[in-house]
Design a protein around this motif. Sequence first.
Motif, PDB file in Angstrom:
ATOM      1  N   SER A   1       0.834  -1.119  -0.083  1.00 33.97           N
ATOM      2  CA  SER A   1       0.029  -0.073  -0.042  1.00 33.97           C
ATOM      3  C   SER A   1       0.791   1.226   0.053  1.00 33.97           C
ATOM      4  O   SER A   1       2.002   1.284   0.243  1.00 33.97           O
ATOM      5  N   GLY A   2       0.302   2.473  -0.201  1.00 33.11           N
ATOM      6  CA  GLY A   2       1.102   3.760  -0.252  1.00 33.11           C
ATOM      7  C   GLY A   2       1.569   3.846   1.145  1.00 33.11           C
ATOM      8  O   GLY A   2       2.784   4.440   1.302  1.00 33.11           O
ATOM      9  N   SER A   3       0.677   3.658   2.106  1.00 28.26           N
ATOM     10  CA  SER A   3       1.040   3.891   3.521  1.00 28.26           C
ATOM     11  C   SER A   3       2.381   3.112   3.914  1.00 28.26           C
ATOM     12  O   SER A   3       3.188   3.560   4.212  1.00 28.26           O
ATOM     13  N   GLU A   4       2.247   1.812   3.293  1.00 30.05           N
ATOM     14  CA  GLU A   4       3.422   0.806   3.726  1.00 30.05           C
ATOM     15  C   GLU A   4       4.776   1.566   2.993  1.00 30.05           C
ATOM     16  O   GLU A   4       5.850   1.562   3.582  1.00 30.05           O
TER      17      GLU A   4
ATOM     18  N   LEU B   1       9.605  12.065  -3.078  1.00 33.16           N
ATOM     19  CA  LEU B   1       8.156  12.388  -3.747  1.00 33.16           C
ATOM     20  C   LEU B   1       7.239  11.333  -3.542  1.00 33.16           C
ATOM     21  O   LEU B   1       7.333  10.218  -3.827  1.00 33.16           O
ATOM     22  N   ASP B   2       6.130  11.685  -3.079  1.00 35.89           N
ATOM     23  CA  ASP B   2       5.035  10.581  -2.819  1.00 35.89           C
ATOM     24  C   ASP B   2       4.216  10.806  -3.988  1.00 35.89           C
ATOM     25  O   ASP B   2       3.357  11.730  -4.191  1.00 35.89           O
ATOM     26  N   GLU B   3       4.458   9.865  -5.127  1.00 35.68           N
ATOM     27  CA  GLU B   3       3.795   9.740  -6.502  1.00 35.68           C
ATOM     28  C   GLU B   3       2.632   8.632  -6.273  1.00 35.68           C
ATOM     29  O   GLU B   3       2.158   8.158  -7.469  1.00 35.68           O
ATOM     30  N   VAL B   4       2.173   8.663  -5.191  1.00 38.29           N
ATOM     31  CA  VAL B   4       1.237   7.655  -5.235  1.00 38.29           C
ATOM     32  C   VAL B   4      -0.034   8.036  -5.857  1.00 38.29           C
ATOM     33  O   VAL B   4      -0.756   7.000  -6.467  1.00 38.29           O
ATOM     34  N   ILE B   5      -0.487   8.954  -5.975  1.00 32.44           N
ATOM     35  CA  ILE B   5      -1.640   9.639  -6.862  1.00 32.44           C
ATOM     36  C   ILE B   5      -1.025  10.065  -8.270  1.00 32.44           C
ATOM     37  O   ILE B   5      -1.491   9.703  -9.426  1.00 32.44           O
ATOM     38  N   CYS B   6       0.194  10.719  -8.404  1.00 34.58           N
ATOM     39  CA  CYS B   6       0.602  11.622  -9.408  1.00 34.58           C
ATOM     40  C   CYS B   6       1.115  10.597 -10.511  1.00 34.58           C
ATOM     41  O   CYS B   6       1.182  10.866 -11.895  1.00 34.58           O
TER      42      CYS B   6
ATOM     43  N   ALA C   1       2.104   3.868  -5.768  1.00 37.43           N
ATOM     44  CA  ALA C   1       0.734   2.748  -5.274  1.00 37.43           C
ATOM     45  C   ALA C   1       0.008   2.700  -6.291  1.00 37.43           C
ATOM     46  O   ALA C   1       0.211   3.100  -7.636  1.00 37.43           O
ATOM     47  N   LYS C   2      -1.220   2.831  -5.785  1.00 41.78           N
ATOM     48  CA  LYS C   2      -2.634   3.087  -6.692  1.00 41.78           C
ATOM     49  C   LYS C   2      -2.494   2.716  -8.452  1.00 41.78           C
ATOM     50  O   LYS C   2      -2.932   1.640  -8.473  1.00 41.78           O
ATOM     51  N   GLY C   3      -2.212   3.654  -8.985  1.00 36.94           N
ATOM     52  CA  GLY C   3      -1.891   3.324 -10.619  1.00 36.94           C
ATOM     53  C   GLY C   3      -1.058   2.375 -11.001  1.00 36.94           C
ATOM     54  O   GLY C   3      -1.294   1.947 -12.000  1.00 36.94           O
TER      55      GLY C   3
HETATM   56  N1  PLP Z   1       0.254   8.820  -0.432  1.00 36.20           N
HETATM   57  C1  PLP Z   1      -0.754   9.550  -1.094  1.00 36.20           C
HETATM   58  C2  PLP Z   1      -0.509  10.669  -1.941  1.00 36.20           C
HETATM   59  C3  PLP Z   1      -1.916   9.107  -1.159  1.00 36.20           C
HETATM   60  O1  PLP Z   1      -2.975   9.717  -1.930  1.00 36.20           O
HETATM   61  C4  PLP Z   1      -2.293   7.871  -0.495  1.00 36.20           C
HETATM   62  C5  PLP Z   1      -3.821   7.475  -0.466  1.00 36.20           C
HETATM   63  O2  PLP Z   1      -4.783   8.066  -0.816  1.00 36.20           O
HETATM   64  C6  PLP Z   1      -1.279   7.198   0.275  1.00 36.20           C
HETATM   65  C7  PLP Z   1      -0.371   7.677   0.468  1.00 36.20           C
HETATM   66  C8  PLP Z   1      -1.701   5.985   1.136  1.00 36.20           C
HETATM   67  O3  PLP Z   1      -1.831   4.911   0.280  1.00 36.20           O
HETATM   68  P1  PLP Z   1      -2.764   3.478   0.790  1.00 36.20           P
HETATM   69  O4  PLP Z   1      -4.010   4.039   1.408  1.00 36.20           O
HETATM   70  O5  PLP Z   1      -2.544   2.663  -0.432  1.00 36.20           O
HETATM   71  O6  PLP Z   1      -2.012   3.344   2.168  1.00 36.20           O
END
Ligand code: PLP
Length: 450
Positions: free
Chosen positions: A113-116, A252-257, A281-283
């Motif tokens: 996950s993005g959190s992890e 850089l947190d590219e989880v969305i971008c 993550a996500k995409g």
């Molecule tokens: N980082 C960003 C920029 C996010 O938008 C999110 C989730 O929306 C996370 C991290 C956390 O990802 P996850 O919900 O998969 O743990």
Amino acid sequence: AELRRLDVAHHLPAQSSYKLQRDIGGSRIIVRAEGSTIYDGDGNAILDGMAGLWCVDVGYGRAELAEVAREQMLELPFYNTFFRTATPPPIALATKLAGLLGGELQHIFFNSSGSESNDTVFRLVRTYWDIKGEPQRKTFISRRNAYHGSTVASASLGGMSYMHVQGDLPIPGVEHVMQPYWFGDGFGEDPVAFGARAAQDIEDRILAIGPEKIAAFIGEPVQGAGGVIIPPDGYWQQVEAICRKYGILLVLDEVICGFGRLGEWFGFQKFGVTPDIVSMAKGLSSGYLPISATAVSRAIVETLRSVDDDFVHGYTYSGHPVAAAVALRNLEIIEREQLVDRVRSDVGPYFAAALARLAAHPLVGEARSLGLIGAVEIVAEKGTNRRFGGREGMAGPMVRDACIAGGLMVRAVRDSIVMCPPFIITHEEIDRMVAIIAAALDQVAETLRA
Ligand code: PLP
């Protein structure tokens, strides 16, 4: 109805009020989806303006992703990476990501996950500085209203104060500075000057704490959950220069971008900066299976390789073969269908033009977008950033609810309506999104003005 009853009886949804869940008689049950449309258990078709949760970039109903998961499950559903072992899919995916990221970002750590991923960042960065012989570099600088996840470390890195209340966060060693939110915090000011002021706030905090104590700066290229905050021109260059000046790692947190949301494979490419670490993550899998990745520069890995010690961090599902195989195929779809180009030169500009029409609505203070992510700010008085009821957060949820009732899933962040549709969205669907939002604004206008 039975599922909704059982939802209340046994199921606790994420980031939700359990009182509200009970009071409304259970969650809306989403039963299937196709393309950019989700369907609920009552037979309603809802256009998914949020791509699930900023993630279903290739849209719903991709049979080949199901097939690749099936094949991998039958071949090898799982094996770990703890025993000096690995499986083929994560190695192939890491190689693919290294190619897309380019430059020095050649090493990939997988999580679910993005959190992890951001927890990995937290421990990896501190471990790096320990090995480098600078153990005093422990402090992370992040921004207010940043969202980096929901675990203890990632919620601490995040800058949403309401998320800090539960669980006594942040943990020590995280400092939050200004976000580059021009409409909220710089209204009336020259945007570029405002962006420079937001970047300066980072440097001021570094100097106040002592540069020798700062480990890293972390930020989303465009803040998503914080309200789709698109930084003014020049902001990221200044942030990068500040990090370089004091030898601070840029994360850089590219989880969305990441993966095309802004019309480039990564947000850092859009803004022309070179991070040391990237969270994704996500995409990465378009949400079809949970997987995330933390990309790390060669220099950091060389440091980790300068000692015999294990990096004692990681998860059972780090490098999960099925999730990795699905992610790899998802990236192939994005490439084959040229979806990044589609965001950059087709649906992105079309979305921007549609939002520009919405900007003329009397309740809209600003409509902004970059690529295929956008927000509409609701204001009480055109030409100002004054909010209904004299406080933030009254209008947004009302407009959101009217949008959902009108057949469009969007999210409210305070008084903005945020949007993040799948990359396959059509022009007709974009027109429909904007028409539903305009109708929702008209519908609630009277109540808001009362
Ligand atoms: N980082 C960003 C920029 C996010 O938008 C999110 C989730 O929306 C996370 C991290 C956390 O990802 P996850 O919900 O998969 O743990």
